[in-house]
Design a protein around this motif. Structure first.
Motif, mmCIF file in Angstrom:
data_model
loop_
_atom_site.group_PDB
_atom_site.id
_atom_site.type_symbol
_atom_site.label_atom_id
_atom_site.label_comp_id
_atom_site.label_asym_id
_atom_site.label_seq_id
_atom_site.Cartn_x
_atom_site.Cartn_y
_atom_site.Cartn_z
ATOM 1 N N HIS A 161 38.825 34.680 39.899
ATOM 2 C CA HIS A 161 39.021 33.555 38.988
ATOM 3 C C HIS A 161 39.935 33.978 37.849
ATOM 4 O O HIS A 161 40.221 35.158 37.646
ATOM 5 C CB HIS A 161 37.688 33.079 38.408
ATOM 6 C CG HIS A 161 37.150 33.986 37.335
ATOM 7 N ND1 HIS A 161 36.434 33.539 36.257
ATOM 8 C CD2 HIS A 161 37.260 35.332 37.174
ATOM 9 C CE1 HIS A 161 36.105 34.551 35.486
ATOM 10 N NE2 HIS A 161 36.585 35.646 36.021
ATOM 11 N N THR A 162 40.413 32.985 37.111
ATOM 12 C CA THR A 162 41.068 33.186 35.826
ATOM 13 C C THR A 162 40.346 32.309 34.818
ATOM 14 O O THR A 162 40.219 31.103 35.019
ATOM 15 C CB THR A 162 42.552 32.785 35.888
ATOM 16 O OG1 THR A 162 43.211 33.558 36.887
ATOM 17 C CG2 THR A 162 43.227 33.020 34.548
ATOM 18 N N LEU A 163 39.869 32.922 33.751
ATOM 19 C CA LEU A 163 39.201 32.186 32.689
ATOM 20 C C LEU A 163 40.192 31.950 31.561
ATOM 21 O O LEU A 163 40.837 32.891 31.086
ATOM 22 C CB LEU A 163 37.999 32.964 32.166
ATOM 23 C CG LEU A 163 37.253 32.304 31.004
ATOM 24 C CD1 LEU A 163 36.468 31.090 31.498
ATOM 25 C CD2 LEU A 163 36.318 33.292 30.320
ATOM 26 N N GLU A 165 36.881 38.497 35.300
ATOM 27 C CA GLU A 165 37.802 39.325 36.065
ATOM 28 C C GLU A 165 39.234 39.176 35.579
ATOM 29 O O GLU A 165 39.998 40.148 35.569
ATOM 30 C CB GLU A 165 37.711 38.980 37.558
ATOM 31 C CG GLU A 165 36.398 39.392 38.182
ATOM 32 C CD GLU A 165 36.439 39.421 39.704
ATOM 33 O OE1 GLU A 165 35.416 39.769 40.294
ATOM 34 O OE2 GLU A 165 37.501 39.106 40.296
ATOM 35 N N ASP A 166 39.608 37.974 35.210
ATOM 36 C CA ASP A 166 40.985 37.717 34.764
ATOM 37 C C ASP A 166 40.911 36.755 33.585
ATOM 38 O O ASP A 166 40.341 35.668 33.699
ATOM 39 C CB ASP A 166 41.801 37.110 35.908
ATOM 40 C CG ASP A 166 43.264 36.878 35.539
ATOM 41 O OD1 ASP A 166 43.749 37.510 34.576
ATOM 42 O OD2 ASP A 166 43.916 36.069 36.214
ATOM 43 N N ASP A 219 38.439 28.933 35.625
ATOM 44 C CA ASP A 219 37.234 28.562 34.896
ATOM 45 C C ASP A 219 37.607 28.300 33.444
ATOM 46 O O ASP A 219 38.543 28.913 32.907
ATOM 47 C CB ASP A 219 36.169 29.663 34.977
ATOM 48 C CG ASP A 219 35.592 29.794 36.375
ATOM 49 O OD1 ASP A 219 35.383 28.746 37.019
ATOM 50 O OD2 ASP A 219 35.359 30.932 36.836
ATOM 51 N N LEU A 220 36.854 27.397 32.822
ATOM 52 C CA LEU A 220 37.196 26.950 31.475
ATOM 53 C C LEU A 220 36.109 27.232 30.451
ATOM 54 O O LEU A 220 36.323 26.978 29.254
ATOM 55 C CB LEU A 220 37.490 25.443 31.489
ATOM 56 C CG LEU A 220 38.578 24.978 32.459
ATOM 57 C CD1 LEU A 220 38.714 23.454 32.405
ATOM 58 C CD2 LEU A 220 39.908 25.646 32.167
ATOM 59 N N ALA A 221 34.951 27.737 30.886
ATOM 60 C CA ALA A 221 33.845 27.959 29.958
ATOM 61 C C ALA A 221 32.931 29.033 30.501
ATOM 62 O O ALA A 221 32.864 29.272 31.722
ATOM 63 C CB ALA A 221 33.059 26.656 29.752
#
Length: 423
Positions: A40-42, A101-102, A329-331
């Motif tokens: 993922h990228t947050l 992770e990112d 992901d945003l939160a």
């Protein structure tokens, strides 16, 4: 030796006819490089990042899970009760050891338009904080910024932010190994070529090795799927970037809005989204460029939290089944279902994949005769699960009778050849 009809001159002629094809396959379709891809990228607004943020997000995610009865209860809520006892300890450990992770420090939509002096200061501060996090060993494996797009109204602001961030970061020591730069709202191949030019200038003037800087392209506009001349720019841009494009990321809401899809129906699973992502998937095949799905803006907070977790878990699983191994992901509250759904995907398929790999590598079950391409896909599946924490090294050794390094070499044979050449 039996005599044939063709002679050496004929073979030389065929080789000459296919020299261009050979060069194209050798340089443009090298396959995946075998490095880790985050699941993922947050995204967080750039000015909110501190070195403590990853741990704080992990704690916030764990607290949200505890509030609904724990990870086992959440797994059952999102339809993973059959695996709950396996998943819970792995996810709990992940939220402590590597909750993100990112991480992308966002200077675009998540940051907005601010006075130049404020954004200048935040760009410098972001670089200082990233360097501090890396030095302290608390940065995620992958971290970087998303700057404003190269359309005329925001182009110079975006480039200045990138300049201040990179210049400051390079001045504080070697660039982080997992540095990621994200170019948003790309509409033309020319914008990608401009970013390549900027990377070359930064490398020359900051004393960086040639090719050190790579970047992601956010696929958020229909102009990248079909251009005015009928071409497919999302495929073309990969081959105009001199190997600098590392990934294509789908932007759920910008892309949907550009097609005039009503807000209530903008989703990662809308047919328009599936079409765009299928085009992206074909474009990157065998190029080594990775793919990421987009996000859902339905956050698991408040009275509708359980429904939001169910939605998020289902969408994560849906992306994985379609060959999109990364998403946004945003939160913090989305982290538990990111890992629950991801870990379930890999654990459900692990036993069968490991058995087939054991058979392929060591012989055994004659009822399954996998070809090399299938064996590579099986190995990639297991390696991905291992890298994100869904399965353990001990489980891989026991079930597949192979070490992680053996599976990586099987998954990426070109990487193994390259290592031998460099040894």
């Amino acid at each position: 030796m039996a005599a044939g009809t063709l002679g050496d001159a004929d073979l030389v002629d065929i080789d000459a006819q296919l020299a261009g094809t050979d060069a194209l396959l050798r340089t443009e379709y090298q396959g995946d490089d075998g490095t880790r891809q985050p699941v993922h990228t947050l995204y967080v607004p750039a000015d909110r990042f501190t070195p403590e943020l990853p741990a704080a997000y992990g704690a916030k995610a764990a607290a949200a899970v505890a509030a609904v009865g724990g990870t086992v209860a959440l797994a059952e809520t999102v339809g993973l009760g059959r695996l709950a006892s396996e998943l819970a300890p792995l996810v709990d450990a992940k939220l402590v050891a590597e909750p993100i992770e990112d991480l992308r420090l966002d200077f675009e939509d998540g940051y907005g338009a601010r006075p130049d002096a404020e954004e200048d200061a935040d760009a410098v501060l972001a670089a200082e904080r990233v360097a501090a996090a890396v030095a302290a060993g608390v940065a995620p494996p992958f971290i970087g910024i998303r700057f404003k797009c190269f359309e005329a109204p925001t182009r110079r602001r975006g480039i200045r932010t990138l300049d201040l961030f990179l210049t400051t970061l390079a001045g504080l020591g070697p660039l982080p190994a997992g540095l990621v730069l994200t170019l948003p709202k790309v509409t033309t191949v020319a914008q990608v070529e401009a970013m390549v030019s900027l990377c070359e200038r930064f490398e020359e003037r900051l004393g960086l090795p040639a090719g050190r800087l790579r970047f992601e392209v956010q696929m958020e506009t229909p102009q990248l799927i079909v251009a005015a001349d009928g071409s497919v720019p999302v495929a073309t841009l990969l081959h105009r970037a001199n190997g600098r494009v590392s990934a294509l990321h789908y932007g759920t809401y910008d892309y949907s809005a550009s097609l005039q899809i009503a807000a209530a129906y903008q989703s990662m699973e809308h047919p328009a989204a599936d079409y765009a992502k299928q085009v992206m998937q074909v474009a990157v095949a065998e190029t080594g460029v990775r793919l990421s799905d987009g996000s859902t803006n339905v956050i698991p907070i408040g009275e509708n939290a359980l429904d939001a977790w169910r939605l998020h878990a289902r969408l994560v699983r849906r992306s994985l089944e379609r060959g999109y191994y990364q998403g946004w992901d945003l939160a913090a509250e989305q982290l538990p279902t990111r890992y629950l759904a991801t870990y379930a995907f890999y654990r459900e398929g692990f036993a069968a994949a490991a058995k087939r790999l054991d058979n392929y590598l060591h012989g055994g079950d004659a009822a399954i005769m996998d070809e090399p391409a299938t064996a590579r896909a099986l190995a990639r599946f297991v390696v991905r699960g291992l890298e994100c924490g869904a399965v353990t090294e001990a489980e891989v050794r026991d079930a597949a009778a192979a070490t992680p390094s053996e599976l990586i070499r099987l998954a990426h044979p070109k990487l193994a050849v390259s290592e031998e050449d460099n040894s």
